[in-house]
Scaffold this active site. Sequence first.
Site, PDB file in Angstrom:
ATOM      1  N   GLY A 110       0.841  -1.197   0.000  1.00 48.00           N
ATOM      2  CA  GLY A 110       0.000   0.000   0.000  1.00 48.00           C
ATOM      3  C   GLY A 110       0.868   1.235   0.000  1.00 48.00           C
ATOM      4  O   GLY A 110       2.088   1.145   0.042  1.00 48.00           O
ATOM      5  N   GLU A 145      11.177  -6.674   0.170  1.00 53.58           N
ATOM      6  CA  GLU A 145      10.942  -8.108   0.185  1.00 53.58           C
ATOM      7  C   GLU A 145       9.448  -8.424   0.079  1.00 53.58           C
ATOM      8  O   GLU A 145       8.646  -7.880   0.817  1.00 53.58           O
ATOM      9  CB  GLU A 145      11.501  -8.682   1.493  1.00 53.58           C
ATOM     10  CG  GLU A 145      11.667 -10.186   1.458  1.00 53.58           C
ATOM     11  CD  GLU A 145      12.276 -10.713   2.744  1.00 53.58           C
ATOM     12  OE1 GLU A 145      12.151 -11.919   2.978  1.00 53.58           O
ATOM     13  OE2 GLU A 145      12.838  -9.912   3.518  1.00 53.58           O
TER      14      GLU A 145
END
Lengths: 230, 230
Positions: free
Chosen positions: B49, B116
């Site tokens: 987000g 990641e």
Amino acid sequence: MQKGTYTYDYPRPMVATDCVIFGFDGTKMQVLLVKRGEEPYKDSWVLPGGFLRMEESAEESARMMLREKTGLRETYIEQFHTFSAPERDVRGRVISIAYYALVRKQEVRQGANVSEVGWFPLDGLPELVFDHKDILDMALAKLRERIMFQPVGFDLLPEKFTMRALQSLYEAILGVEFDRRNFSKKILHVGLLTDLNESARSTPKRMAKLYKFNAESYGRLKEKGFRLEF
Amino acid sequence: MQKGTYTYDYPRPMVATDCVIFGFDGTKMQVLLVKRGEEPYKDSWVLPGGFLRMEESAEESARMMLREKTGLRETYIEQFHTFSAPERDVRGRVISIAYYALVRKQEVRQGANVSEVGWFPLDGLPELVFDHKDILDMALAKLRERIMFQPVGFDLLPEKFTMRALQSLYEAILGVEFDRRNFSKKILHVGLLTDLNESARSTPKRMAKLYKFNAESYGRLKEKGFRLEF
DNA sequence: TAATTTTGTGTAAACTTCACACAAAAAATG
DNA sequence: CATTTTTTGTGTGAAGTTTACACAAAATTA
């Protein structure tokens, strides 16, 4: 929320809630609109709405507003979309979290010191400013989507109603016509209604049976879904 | 969006978008999560987000983010809820407009300079911070609601797939089991699929027919709805 | 009293769902 | 190479649902 000076490192949009309030008059679906009391678009009709306060959630904001305009608490409301196009509001960047509400028109009493409000049938809407027509259209689309697979009516009809009234409601929302006999058979078959063994004259002709929703099976069908297709 | 000083008369919340990215590995539904690179909650897993820029709509923001994380354009995304509880984010008042996306896992290649990321099956999720578990749960609930009445799969399965793969997808999303023969019959009956008259070994046993979605009827059924009930 | 409108109920054909079974294809086993 | 095992493709009948359509009774109007 007080006027003052608020400074941030990054720009922030304003956040508002708007509410599409649906009612049913026995024949048509109607929407409650309010007349703007200030510029821009003074005296134009818009959806009731307002800016979000820092200490309330969007749902609290929408419920508060609904209560101001209709006097109702405990209303069924549903968040259906957030409108965020950068140019949607002439006042600057405003994000609007939109709800629709289903209310019993006959229980609505206009709030006290409230700007001018009015009910409008869907086929007789005044011109709406901002992107409020888009918001209303999407609310109706979502309501239609919902009624196809879940029971609707509990929140729009009075406690006791005739089969005809329920059918009219479905027809008004979906804009189609059902066969009276098959509609009644299906609705009774799924167990949505309880027969009150009372009658009332809904028209000046033969009296019709009164029903109420069976809360248990209404809830179950809302969970599980039921498809109305004719 | 540049750091600077922005001053307003009234306080404003921050507005972000978050995205629940669903993929299907042939057996289970999976969700793409990213590891936070900074405080608060550094090294915790969260939904991808980011904050909304002033010149983009929420959908543009969500698509941009999706492209960063997966390299995909043209993805199916759907806005499903806006989360606005005042205390949902420890960094202050943050409103999050949430989307879910359906992607073909096999087409996802991890973006370049990207933090990641990892795929997790729904029954093996790591602990999520903020209210991201609530967001994920609602995304799944909305996806389930959708699959009950509209075809789903176009965006999750490879172009060619076996009937078994489609059934597994439905079973994975709904968490139920269907009778293989009745499932196949219903799907073929509504005309959702085109038989490719090719075979492929999906398991090390008998080869299975390959199908693809019939775009025309997929669209029609999405419009009109079709109920999968066994 | 007759005409009109609206309500309640019924039936049969077509279609869908559901529960279940058998044979054929491919690979693994001995 | 024959047998076993797993998976696929297809079929059938009973039960249930949808659809189209019709007639009689209740209440009001003329």
